[in-house]
Write a protein that holds these residues in place. Structure first.
Motif, PDB file in Angstrom:
ATOM      1  N   PHE A  37       0.784  -1.159   0.152  1.00  0.00           N
ATOM      2  CA  PHE A  37      -0.097   0.031  -0.037  1.00  0.00           C
ATOM      3  C   PHE A  37       0.955   1.234   0.100  1.00  0.00           C
ATOM      4  N   GLU A  38       1.948   1.269   0.625  1.00  0.00           N
ATOM      5  CA  GLU A  38       2.915   2.294   0.918  1.00  0.00           C
ATOM      6  C   GLU A  38       3.565   2.585  -0.320  1.00  0.00           C
ATOM      7  N   LYS A  39       4.119   1.548  -0.964  1.00  0.00           N
ATOM      8  CA  LYS A  39       4.601   1.652  -2.365  1.00  0.00           C
ATOM      9  C   LYS A  39       3.725   2.223  -3.330  1.00  0.00           C
ATOM     10  N   GLN A  40       2.397   1.840  -3.562  1.00  0.00           N
ATOM     11  CA  GLN A  40       1.350   2.370  -4.324  1.00  0.00           C
ATOM     12  C   GLN A  40       1.162   3.864  -3.948  1.00  0.00           C
ATOM     13  N   GLN A  41       1.129   4.261  -3.070  1.00  0.00           N
ATOM     14  CA  GLN A  41       0.928   5.511  -2.384  1.00  0.00           C
ATOM     15  C   GLN A  41       2.133   6.560  -2.924  1.00  0.00           C
ATOM     16  N   VAL A  45       1.973   9.526  -5.553  1.00  0.00           N
ATOM     17  CA  VAL A  45       2.715  11.051  -5.635  1.00  0.00           C
ATOM     18  C   VAL A  45       3.619  11.412  -6.542  1.00  0.00           C
ATOM     19  N   GLU A  46       4.605  10.441  -6.623  1.00  0.00           N
ATOM     20  CA  GLU A  46       5.612  10.446  -7.642  1.00  0.00           C
ATOM     21  C   GLU A  46       4.952  10.719  -9.150  1.00  0.00           C
ATOM     22  N   ALA A  50       6.321  13.990 -10.914  1.00  0.00           N
ATOM     23  CA  ALA A  50       7.277  13.634 -12.036  1.00  0.00           C
ATOM     24  C   ALA A  50       7.174  14.682 -13.188  1.00  0.00           C
ATOM     25  N   PRO A  51       6.460  15.440 -13.622  1.00  0.00           N
ATOM     26  CA  PRO A  51       6.271  16.247 -14.783  1.00  0.00           C
ATOM     27  C   PRO A  51       7.413  17.420 -14.468  1.00  0.00           C
ATOM     28  N   VAL A  52       7.182  17.839 -13.099  1.00  0.00           N
ATOM     29  CA  VAL A  52       8.077  18.861 -12.780  1.00  0.00           C
ATOM     30  C   VAL A  52       9.682  18.634 -12.760  1.00  0.00           C
ATOM     31  N   ILE A  72       2.242   1.180 -11.033  1.00  0.00           N
ATOM     32  CA  ILE A  72       2.217   0.799  -9.691  1.00  0.00           C
ATOM     33  C   ILE A  72       0.989   1.544  -8.980  1.00  0.00           C
ATOM     34  N   ALA A  73       1.129   2.692  -9.310  1.00  0.00           N
ATOM     35  CA  ALA A  73      -0.063   3.736  -8.849  1.00  0.00           C
ATOM     36  C   ALA A  73      -1.256   2.790  -9.407  1.00  0.00           C
ATOM     37  N   GLN A  74      -1.566   2.859 -10.464  1.00  0.00           N
ATOM     38  CA  GLN A  74      -2.808   2.433 -11.112  1.00  0.00           C
ATOM     39  C   GLN A  74      -3.279   1.180 -10.419  1.00  0.00           C
ATOM     40  N   GLY A  75      -2.315   0.150 -10.212  1.00  0.00           N
ATOM     41  CA  GLY A  75      -2.604  -0.927  -9.567  1.00  0.00           C
ATOM     42  C   GLY A  75      -3.302  -0.794  -8.216  1.00  0.00           C
TER      43      GLY A  75
END
Length: 101
Positions: A37-41, A45-46, A50-52, A72-75
């Protein structure tokens, strides 16, 4: 998991400010896997930040596209049906009765 942020005035809920819907993973013994869960969160955020920090070549063209964190986030996210989203929002605002566990 549904995470709902509600604005309150005089302790009464008045509107939903933000909603997110996450998928929780469980281990073989039925416990939540907090690491996943932490990895997905963090990936979520990343993907926003990331675009910045994008990498560009001398012509100003983007040269590197790292989509790993997006996947990862979408999963870790899901989209409820319209009816379920309304039911969650109504429950959060105290407009719907629901069985408490």
């Amino acid at each position: 998991m549904a995470d709902v942020v509600v604005e309150c005035v005089a302790r009464d809920p008045v509107r939903v400010v933000r909603k997110t819907f996450s998928i929780l993973s469980f281990d073989a013994e039925g416990r939540i896997d907090p690491g996943r869960f932490e990895k997905q969160q963090f990936a979520l955020v990343e993907s926003v930040v990331a675009p910045v920090f994008a990498v560009f070549d001398e012509n100003g063209d983007k040269t590197v596209l790292d989509a790993i964190t997006r996947f990862i986030a979408q999963g870790g996210q899901w989209v409820p049906s319209g009816a379920l989203a309304r039911a969650i929002e109504e429950a959060a605002l105290g407009q719907r009765q629901y069985r408490r566990l």
